[in-house]
Design a protein around this motif. Structure first.
Motif, PDB file in Angstrom:
ATOM      1  N   ALA A  83       0.837  -1.209   0.000  1.00 37.93           N
ATOM      2  CA  ALA A  83       0.000   0.000   0.000  1.00 37.93           C
ATOM      3  C   ALA A  83       0.872   1.258   0.000  1.00 37.93           C
ATOM      4  N   ARG A  84       1.942   1.240   0.787  1.00 38.20           N
ATOM      5  CA  ARG A  84       2.857   2.391   0.810  1.00 38.20           C
ATOM      6  C   ARG A  84       3.590   2.542  -0.521  1.00 38.20           C
ATOM      7  N   GLY A  88      -1.525   2.984  -2.466  1.00 36.36           N
ATOM      8  CA  GLY A  88      -2.845   2.383  -2.279  1.00 36.36           C
ATOM      9  C   GLY A  88      -3.447   1.798  -3.543  1.00 36.36           C
TER      10      GLY A  88
END
Length: 167
Positions: A83-84, A88
């Motif tokens: 996600a980082r 996302g």
């Protein structure tokens, strides 16, 4: 004892024996499956990093992934990293961006490959976690069936003595 009582006793005995055999087999298969999962996870030599873990995983720093719950926790760690890394975005979204850019964007291609590998690792770890739960279910059901089988056999044994006590 009349014929219906004999049939009931025979049925209780047959079902009790079947469950008494099936239950321990399920317990052994469940335990064997759990040991296989442990062995496969240990063979991967996955270790939580010493630093950089989110607060909820800090207690696992330096620990090896060897159980289903460990696999789930590491899958969550990967999920956070992905996600980082992607802001996302999902693999599908990055793929769409790459196609919209004509397929020649090296940065998006590398990011898509990273996300693909991360999601593949996550899927494998989540499969181990789910299998871990299945082994728990199989072992528990096996223990329950063993107990029910023993109870049915005890009832079958007691049935003639109860009916023979009647005047």
């Amino acid at each position: 004892m009349d014929a219906s009582q004999r049939r009931a006793g025979a049925l209780l005995t047959a079902v009790g024996l079947a469950l008494g055999v099936a239950g321990p087999v399920m317990v052994l298969r469940g335990r064997g499956g759990r040991n296989e999962i442990r062995g496969e996870l240990a063979a991967q030599k996955i270790t939580f990093p010493e630093r950089g873990l989110p607060v909820e995983l800090a207690a696992r720093a330096g620990c090896r992934v060897e159980t289903g719950p460990d696999a789930h926790a590491y899958a969550d760690f990967i999920k956070g990293n992905l996600a980082r890394t992607t802001g996302g975005r999902t693999y599908a979204e990055i793929t769409n961006e790459l196609h919209a850019a004509g397929g020649d964007d090296e940065k998006l291609s590398a990011l898509r490959q990273t996300v693909f590998m991360g999601q593949s690792l996550r899927a494998s770890l989540m499969s181990a976690y789910q299998a871990w739960h299945l082994t728990t279910l199989v072992t528990g059901l096996g223990a329950a069936l063993t107990g029910i089988g023993a109870a049915l056999l005890a009832t079958a044994v007691a049935l003639p003595s109860r009916t023979s006590d009647r005047p």
